[in-house]
Design a protein around this motif. Structure first.
Motif, PDB file in Angstrom:
ATOM      1  N   ASP A   1     -42.145  -7.807  51.685  1.00 10.61           N
ATOM      2  CA  ASP A   1     -41.410  -8.969  52.168  1.00 10.61           C
ATOM      3  C   ASP A   1     -42.352 -10.162  52.022  1.00 10.61           C
ATOM      4  N   PRO A   2     -42.114 -11.042  51.051  1.00 12.06           N
ATOM      5  CA  PRO A   2     -43.068 -12.120  50.788  1.00 12.06           C
ATOM      6  C   PRO A   2     -43.266 -13.081  51.954  1.00 12.06           C
TER       7      PRO A   2
ATOM      8  N   ALA B   1     -50.510  -2.837  45.692  1.00 16.10           N
ATOM      9  CA  ALA B   1     -51.126  -3.984  45.017  1.00 16.10           C
ATOM     10  C   ALA B   1     -50.122  -4.708  44.127  1.00 16.10           C
ATOM     11  N   GLY B   2     -49.283  -3.946  43.422  1.00 15.33           N
ATOM     12  CA  GLY B   2     -48.269  -4.555  42.577  1.00 15.33           C
ATOM     13  C   GLY B   2     -47.263  -5.347  43.391  1.00 15.33           C
ATOM     14  N   ALA B   3     -46.768  -4.745  44.476  1.00 16.53           N
ATOM     15  CA  ALA B   3     -45.789  -5.428  45.316  1.00 16.53           C
ATOM     16  C   ALA B   3     -46.377  -6.689  45.933  1.00 16.53           C
ATOM     17  N   ARG B   4     -47.627  -6.616  46.351  1.00 22.07           N
ATOM     18  CA  ARG B   4     -48.277  -7.798  46.925  1.00 22.07           C
ATOM     19  C   ARG B   4     -48.474  -8.894  45.889  1.00 22.07           C
ATOM     20  N   ALA B   5     -48.832  -8.498  44.677  1.00 22.24           N
ATOM     21  CA  ALA B   5     -49.026  -9.495  43.617  1.00 22.24           C
ATOM     22  C   ALA B   5     -47.724 -10.224  43.337  1.00 22.24           C
ATOM     23  N   GLY B   6     -46.625  -9.469  43.263  1.00 21.55           N
ATOM     24  CA  GLY B   6     -45.331 -10.095  43.061  1.00 21.55           C
ATOM     25  C   GLY B   6     -44.942 -10.981  44.232  1.00 21.55           C
ATOM     26  N   ALA B   7     -45.199 -10.508  45.445  1.00 21.34           N
ATOM     27  CA  ALA B   7     -44.852 -11.272  46.644  1.00 21.34           C
ATOM     28  C   ALA B   7     -45.634 -12.582  46.712  1.00 21.34           C
ATOM     29  N   ASP B   8     -46.888 -12.554  46.290  1.00 18.21           N
ATOM     30  CA  ASP B   8     -47.699 -13.783  46.281  1.00 18.21           C
ATOM     31  C   ASP B   8     -47.068 -14.842  45.384  1.00 18.21           C
ATOM     32  N   VAL B   9     -46.579 -14.414  44.220  1.00 18.98           N
ATOM     33  CA  VAL B   9     -45.937 -15.351  43.289  1.00 18.98           C
ATOM     34  C   VAL B   9     -44.643 -15.890  43.891  1.00 18.98           C
ATOM     35  N   VAL B  10     -43.819 -14.992  44.432  1.00 18.05           N
ATOM     36  CA  VAL B  10     -42.543 -15.406  45.018  1.00 18.05           C
ATOM     37  C   VAL B  10     -42.768 -16.420  46.137  1.00 18.05           C
TER      38      VAL B  10
ATOM     39  N   ALA C   1     -36.869  -9.175  48.543  1.00 19.13           N
ATOM     40  CA  ALA C   1     -37.803  -8.055  48.509  1.00 19.13           C
ATOM     41  C   ALA C   1     -38.433  -7.964  47.129  1.00 19.13           C
ATOM     42  N   VAL C   2     -39.648  -7.453  47.093  1.00 19.45           N
ATOM     43  CA  VAL C   2     -40.324  -7.123  45.833  1.00 19.45           C
ATOM     44  C   VAL C   2     -40.493  -5.615  45.819  1.00 19.45           C
ATOM     45  N   ASN C   3     -39.872  -4.952  44.831  1.00 20.06           N
ATOM     46  CA  ASN C   3     -39.814  -3.493  44.805  1.00 20.06           C
ATOM     47  C   ASN C   3     -40.628  -2.918  43.655  1.00 20.06           C
ATOM     48  N   VAL C   4     -41.507  -1.983  43.980  1.00 23.70           N
ATOM     49  CA  VAL C   4     -42.323  -1.292  42.974  1.00 23.70           C
ATOM     50  C   VAL C   4     -42.304   0.193  43.303  1.00 23.70           C
ATOM     51  N   ALA C   5     -41.865   1.018  42.357  1.00 21.97           N
ATOM     52  CA  ALA C   5     -41.775   2.461  42.616  1.00 21.97           C
ATOM     53  C   ALA C   5     -42.209   3.244  41.390  1.00 21.97           C
TER      54      ALA C   5
ATOM     55  N   ALA D   1     -46.899 -10.604  37.070  1.00 22.29           N
ATOM     56  CA  ALA D   1     -48.032 -10.284  37.942  1.00 22.29           C
ATOM     57  C   ALA D   1     -48.058  -8.807  38.296  1.00 22.29           C
ATOM     58  N   ILE D   2     -46.876  -8.231  38.554  1.00 25.10           N
ATOM     59  CA  ILE D   2     -46.798  -6.799  38.881  1.00 25.10           C
ATOM     60  C   ILE D   2     -47.203  -5.954  37.683  1.00 25.10           C
ATOM     61  N   LEU D   3     -46.706  -6.312  36.510  1.00 21.36           N
ATOM     62  CA  LEU D   3     -47.027  -5.547  35.303  1.00 21.36           C
ATOM     63  C   LEU D   3     -48.519  -5.611  34.988  1.00 21.36           C
ATOM     64  N   ASP D   4     -49.157  -6.728  35.293  1.00 21.36           N
ATOM     65  CA  ASP D   4     -50.611  -6.837  35.089  1.00 21.36           C
ATOM     66  C   ASP D   4     -51.355  -5.828  35.957  1.00 21.36           C
ATOM     67  N   VAL D   5     -50.900  -5.679  37.203  1.00 20.04           N
ATOM     68  CA  VAL D   5     -51.534  -4.717  38.117  1.00 20.04           C
ATOM     69  C   VAL D   5     -51.347  -3.296  37.608  1.00 20.04           C
TER      70      VAL D   5
END
Length: 265
Positions: free
Chosen positions: A118-119, A16-25, A104-108, A54-58
């Motif tokens: 991959d946005p 969810a975090g990676a997708r949220a970031g990808a949506d913004v990008v 890439a949007v990376n969340v670990a 956006a990622i931090l919000d998730v």
């Protein structure tokens, strides 16, 4: 394609975090973006900052007690928190800033779940630490590394802390490398996800301890869980005692690359 079994909890948060970031990008691509100078030729854009927010919000909503290390905002949360998320909201900022859609949007979660989005393809690569998958158009497929493409991504960006003994760029002039592999340079850790997915045979970069890096942690987790061979450029395990990163689809490919690296060192 099948659905990945047992995907829940931390894996869901990472995805969810990676997708949220990808949506913004994706949504900010092509806009006029402010550049934020970070020194030494590095910079961020407003897309980096907004994607990280956006990622931090998730993560904050799902795991309020966890600490976070974000590339743009730094550390958040209690110093003694038992869990820490590593966030790189836009890996490949220079690519993005000039309209090249290789990012890439990376969340670990450190030593846990991870996701790389991959946005622009819509793919989200993810792992629970045991197996790795890719999700696209609502379906999941297991990641299966293979050296069949013979394509090896080599990070050419300085600095080169192992020089003069070794620089990743030196591989390009190695006759054995040219005989066995075809070099590629995408300048983003999306290439690590591609090794896990069989789109690349290997990835090589110089550097220090990359295991706790916001840029590399998610990709390393994906590759390990997919069964790739992962070491530093010195052959040591990736970590405080290792240097850089050599990730290969299998032991044979890794062995070939290490013999070339040692011959230059």
């Amino acid at each position: 394609m099948i659905n990945a079994p047992g995907v829940s909890g931390d894996v869901d948060v990472a995805i969810a975090g990676a997708r949220a970031g990808a949506d913004v990008v994706r949504s900010m691509c092509g806009q006029r973006l402010d550049h934020i100078d970070k020194g030494a030729g590095d910079f961020a854009t407003t897309a980096d900052v907004e994607a990280e927010r956006a990622i931090l919000d998730v993560i904050g909503a799902a795991r309020p007690d966890d600490a976070v290390l974000g590339e743009e905002s730094g550390r958040r949360g209690a110093v003694d928190a038992g869990r820490q998320w590593l966030v790189d909201p836009l890996c490949g900022t220079l690519n993005y800033a000039v309209g090249t859609m290789l990012v890439a949007v990376n969340v670990a979660l450190r030593d846990g779940a991870a996701a790389v989005a991959d946005p622009f393809s819509g793919e989200v690569f993810f792992t629970d630490g045991a197996t790795s998958w890719v999700r696209n158009a609502g379906s999941d497929a297991r990641l299966t590394p293979t050296p069949a493409t013979r394509l090896v991504d080599v990070n050419l960006d300085p600095p080169f802390p192992s020089a003069p003994g070794f620089r990743a760029v030196d591989l390009l002039s190695n006759p054995d490398f040219v005989e066995h592999f075809r070099p590629r340079v995408v300048s983003t850790t999306l290439a690590l996800a591609w090794v896990a997915a069989g789109k690349r045979a290997a990835y090589v970069t110089d550097g220090g301890d990359l295991s706790r890096s916001v840029h590399f942690a998610a990709g390393i987790a994906l590759c390990r869980a997919a069964g790739c061979t992962v070491t530093g450029v010195d052959g040591a395990p990736v970590g405080e005692t290792g240097r850089g990163l050599v990730v290969a689809a299998d032991d044979e490919t890794h062995g070939l690359l290490m013999s070339m690296i040692r011959s230059r060192s």
